[in-house]
Design a protein around this motif. Structure first.
Motif, PDB file in Angstrom:
ATOM      1  N   ASN A 109       0.832  -1.198   0.000  1.00  0.00           N
ATOM      2  CA  ASN A 109       0.000   0.000   0.000  1.00  0.00           C
ATOM      3  C   ASN A 109       0.869   1.250   0.000  1.00  0.00           C
ATOM      4  N   LEU A 110       1.950   1.213  -0.783  1.00  0.00           N
ATOM      5  CA  LEU A 110       2.876   2.339  -0.854  1.00  0.00           C
ATOM      6  C   LEU A 110       2.232   3.499  -1.585  1.00  0.00           C
ATOM      7  N   ARG A 111       2.235   4.680  -0.983  1.00  0.00           N
ATOM      8  CA  ARG A 111       1.582   5.843  -1.565  1.00  0.00           C
ATOM      9  C   ARG A 111       2.597   6.923  -1.904  1.00  0.00           C
ATOM     10  N   GLN A 112       3.651   6.575  -2.631  1.00  0.00           N
ATOM     11  CA  GLN A 112       4.602   7.562  -3.119  1.00  0.00           C
ATOM     12  C   GLN A 112       5.340   6.974  -4.311  1.00  0.00           C
ATOM     13  N   SER A 113       5.803   7.861  -5.190  1.00  0.00           N
ATOM     14  CA  SER A 113       6.571   7.420  -6.356  1.00  0.00           C
ATOM     15  C   SER A 113       7.936   8.085  -6.416  1.00  0.00           C
ATOM     16  N   TYR A 114       8.124   9.160  -5.641  1.00  0.00           N
ATOM     17  CA  TYR A 114       9.451   9.758  -5.490  1.00  0.00           C
ATOM     18  C   TYR A 114       9.994   9.355  -4.120  1.00  0.00           C
ATOM     19  N   PHE A 115      11.283   9.098  -4.080  1.00  0.00           N
ATOM     20  CA  PHE A 115      11.908   8.624  -2.850  1.00  0.00           C
ATOM     21  C   PHE A 115      13.138   9.484  -2.555  1.00  0.00           C
ATOM     22  N   ARG A 116      13.434   9.581  -1.290  1.00  0.00           N
ATOM     23  CA  ARG A 116      14.596  10.355  -0.872  1.00  0.00           C
ATOM     24  C   ARG A 116      15.233   9.659   0.310  1.00  0.00           C
ATOM     25  N   GLN A 117      16.471  10.000   0.581  1.00  0.00           N
ATOM     26  CA  GLN A 117      17.134   9.475   1.756  1.00  0.00           C
ATOM     27  C   GLN A 117      17.735  10.617   2.560  1.00  0.00           C
ATOM     28  N   SER A 118      17.705  10.441   3.844  1.00  0.00           N
ATOM     29  CA  SER A 118      18.186  11.488   4.751  1.00  0.00           C
ATOM     30  C   SER A 118      19.712  11.488   4.767  1.00  0.00           C
TER      31      SER A 118
END
Length: 798
Positions: free
Chosen positions: A417-426
């Protein structure tokens, strides 16, 4: 296998535009174009050139990771490539189909029932989808058991609007073989004699040959090897004509081609003189007589001019061994074909792991792990912090790019149920030294808000799912469903469409392989959501209906909760009511409760007898349709309901305060949602299964042949719309086999109750009783009469 055509990544001259040297050169060209009049020193000692070098180095690292093989990018941390989650299927699942042609049915019957030597299928003229199955029996089961096994196997694999009309066991005719054969001695006489009788017996009976898939995997392409139904192996040698006598020339050829035979010195092949064979009798099959003792053996083996001595016991044991091996190949499970073509495997590369380029800068810049010496003046420390902050902008772009690369499996997954298509890392001090000195305390929340602002998740995920569907020749636009949306917000409906596409991908193998499938009436249909036609499954997926909506009552959801549908019984709103004083009903998140619990909470808004007005059921799915009005004289709150196309009505019940009224309206809203969802499905009845034992040719053509009735509810919010009904009918027609004509019955609640009384009763008798039984005939006649009454007039069909 043919080599796939791809677009080369490098130019024909061998140059690589993404090499470090080429990137460095392009960077210098951009600098010269932008600031050539002020910046003229492009030597390596220049700080700007140093930064350019580090940037080009980081880009080559990104490009290197981007160039990982697709399996590497899709392999998870556990070293496993989850094919199911990515909707990727091996050849043995995606290429086979269910039986379509008569030869397909023959292969299924032959591979499933080892007690038959051959099988034919005929479709008599005017039978309208009824097949006659002709069986050449082998040793084993009795006539009744063999017919029952054939009928059961056919029912499991039959197509829509087809059925078996007659199963005929052919009369065996015995043939005898007399021959004198000279052998070379490479095998024992017992083995040679068993080989002769086995091969000649198979040729006499016209028994097909089963070749293991593993023997052909390196010779044939997957689409050619898995052409038709999946069986224990590839079946070849199906003789087309029934009743065709075996050829003596072919039997002689079989002998001559057998390894170990030097010469056939004498040969004769003839029918047993006791057999009475008519030239017009086609309902016969042929068998080779196997000797019952040594004296009856008609084949004489010689070696070096002398007759060989052989053991009767060893001959019979070897012959049984060959027959057992053949039966084993026939009954081998289709799973034996798994992974004949090696599936791609990958290595988990951890492409998201990021190392800061600042650690690679010379110490003099003060941005690597050593930082600026404490004795340096504050101006130098501030300058280093300023450079670090400047570089951090690019670092975030690089790190987030790698995070995007690492989450490709999540983006392409149809599960979760992933609701994002852009990802980032801290980025923190563990990978970028001294970052805490230049970042604000709430920087992470700022970056996350920025990602959400530009993350058009629904559009991007929809295009990914469209791509996966296109791999299998499928599409799901949802435009018509969007135009017919009755109550969902745009974002909710977009999420619903994404779920629909994911469900279609989840079932893409069944949807494609079983697109023409019919129900297996020899197993339970009612209450078994998996025993449905392929058309019904695909149409329900394209219409966005629930996965478990098949083969269940559409009215029981009301009766179990003590509810029913009635004509509108709420009083009309009094003239001149103060509409402007109505307060909107705010949404309240309710737990996932049962229909009985929701009914209890919404009880004050429903009539005491539990009847739901038809307009309330269809139009009460929007909270905007409700309003709250406070009464001054007794300080109570009433609920007003106004359908878009009719006058407003007061719902029953008074509430002591607004909070109780809001809770009741939200419970009613959720109750109506559930009732509508649980009422949306279709029942499909194949007319050919309702045929009486003595149906005339005219009856077959006018009602029973190639026709289905599709029973649907007319009371739900969707099905009450004329445009949605046309969408349903168009979808069903597109999913139906070309020769099948569907008729649509949009039933009222009372009519559906009557249908759901007749249909399960007939299904139960169809499963348990034999064709021609009076109770089965009566149940079929009642259901057929009901369906005839719902048929549109002939002029309405055109």
């Amino acid at each position: 296998m043919a080599e796939s055509v791809t677009i080369p990544k490098k130019k024909k001259d061998g140059s690589d535009e993404f090499s470090f040297a080429r990137l460095y050169q392009q960077g210098l060209e951009y600098i010269q174009q932008l600031s050539g009049e002020r910046w003229t020193d492009y030597n390596l000692h220049d700080p700007g050139v140093t930064i350019l070098e580090q940037l080009c180095f980081a880009l080559t690292d990104l490009l290197y990771r981007t160039d990982y093989s697709v399996p590497d990018l899709l392999t998870g941390p556990d070293g496993r490539l989850d094919y199911a989650a990515l909707s990727l299927h091996p050849p043995e699942k995606i290429f086979p189909s269910r039986p379509v042609t008569s030869d397909d049915y023959r292969r299924i019957l032959f591979s499933t029932i080892e007690e038959i030597d051959n099988v034919w299928m005929e479709s008599p003229a005017g039978a309208g989808g009824l097949h006659r199955i002709l069986i050449a029996p082998g040793p084993g089961r009795s006539t009744k058991e063999l017919k029952s096994a054939v009928a059961e196997t056919y029912a499991q694999h039959r197509n829509l609007c087809e059925d078996v009309g007659e199963i005929v066991l052919l009369r065996p005719v015995s043939y005898q073989l007399k021959a004198s054969v000279r052998i070379d001695g490479s095998v024992t006489p017992e083995e040679m004699l068993a080989e002769i009788y086995h091969k000649c017996g198979r040729e006499t009976a016209g028994r097909p040959e089963v070749i293991p898939y593993a023997d052909l995997a390196q010779k044939e392409r997957p689409e050619d090897l898995f052409n038709g139904p999946l069986t224990g192996g590839k079946i070849s040698g199906l003789r087309q004509a029934v009743g065709c006598p075996p050829s003596a020339a072919r039997i002689l050829s079989v002998l001559q081609e057998t390894d170990g035979i030097e010469q056939v010195e004498s040969f004769s092949f003839f029918a047993d003189p006791k057999e009475n064979i008519s030239s017009t009798d086609k309902l016969v099959c042929y068998q080779l007589t196997v000797p019952e003792n040594r004296e009856q053996a008609g084949v004489r083996l010689t070696k070096n001019g002398r007759e060989t001595i052989w053991s009767w016991t060893r001959f019979r044991a070897r012959l049984k061994e060959l027959e057992f091996k053949e039966r084993t190949l026939r009954r081998r499970q289709p799973t034996a074909a798994a992974h004949l073509y090696p599936l791609p495997t990958g290595t988990c590369r951890n492409p998201g792991q990021y190392a800061s380029i600042q650690n690679l800068f010379p110490d003099i810049y003060g941005v690597n792990a050593r930082g600026v010496p404490k004795h340096c003046p504050a101006e130098e420390q501030a300058a280093a912090a300023q450079l670090k902050a400047y570089l951090l902008l690019f670092e975030h772009i690089l790190a987030d790019y790698l995070a995007q690369l690492e989450n490709i499996p999540s983006l392409f997954s149809i599960e979760g149920n992933l609701r994002q298509s852009y990802f980032r890392q801290s980025l923190d001090s563990s990978n970028v030294p001294g970052i805490d000195k230049v970042l604000m305390p709430d920087a992470e929340s700022f970056f996350e808000e920025l990602r959400q602002q530009f993350d058009t998740y629904r559009d991007r995920k929809s295009r990914v799912l469209d791509y996966l569907l296109a791999l299998y020749g499928e599409r799901f636009t949802g435009k018509s469903l969007r135009n017919l949306n009755t109550h969902m917000r745009p974002d909710e409906f977009q999420d619903h469409l994404l779920d629909c596409k994911a469900k279609l991908l989840k079932h893409v193998v069944e949807v494609n392989r079983h697109r023409s499938a019919a129900v297996n009436y020899q197993e339970a249909v009612w209450g078994n959501p998996e025993n449905i036609s392929g058309m019904q499954r695909k149409a329900a997926l394209l219409l966005g209906w629930k996965e478990d909506c098949h083969n269940r009552s559409l009215t029981e959801v009301f009766s179990k909760a003590g509810l029913s549908i009635a004509d509108d019984c709420c009083s009309d709103d009094a003239a001149g009511s103060a509409e402007d004083n109505l307060e909107p009903v705010p949404p309240v998140r309710l737990p996932d409760e049962s229909i009985a619990d929701l009914r209890q909470k919404a009880r004050p808004l429903l009539p005491k007898d539990g009847s739901i007005p038809a307009s309330l059921l269809r139009h009460g799915l929007r909270l905007k349709a409700y309003g709250l009005a406070a009464r001054e004289r007794d300080k109570t709150v009433r609920v007003r309901f106004r359908p878009a196309e009719s006058a407003a009505r007061w719902l029953p019940g008074l509430f002591a305060d607004k909070e109780q009224a809001v809770l009741a309206v939200n419970a009613l809203h959720r109750l109506l949602e559930r009732l509508n969802q649980d009422s949306e499905a279709m029942h499909v009845v194949e007319h050919i299964l309702l045929r009486p034992a003595e149906a005339s040719e005219a009856e077959m053509e006018n009602f029973y042949s190639s026709r289905i009735s599709v029973a649907l509810p007319n009371w739900t919010a969707h099905c009450g719309q004329e445009h949605f009904r046309r969408l349903v009918e168009e979808t069903v027609r597109l999913c139906c086999p070309a020769q099948v004509m569907p008729t649509f019955c949009w039933l009222t609640f009372a009519q559906m109750c009557e249908f759901e009384r007749l249909y399960p009763a007939w299904l139960d008798k169809k499963r348990t009783l034999q064709s021609g039984d009076s109770a089965l005939e009566q149940a079929a006649a009642k259901l057929a009469d009901f369906l005839r009454a719902q048929q549109p007039k002939e002029e309405e069909l055109w």
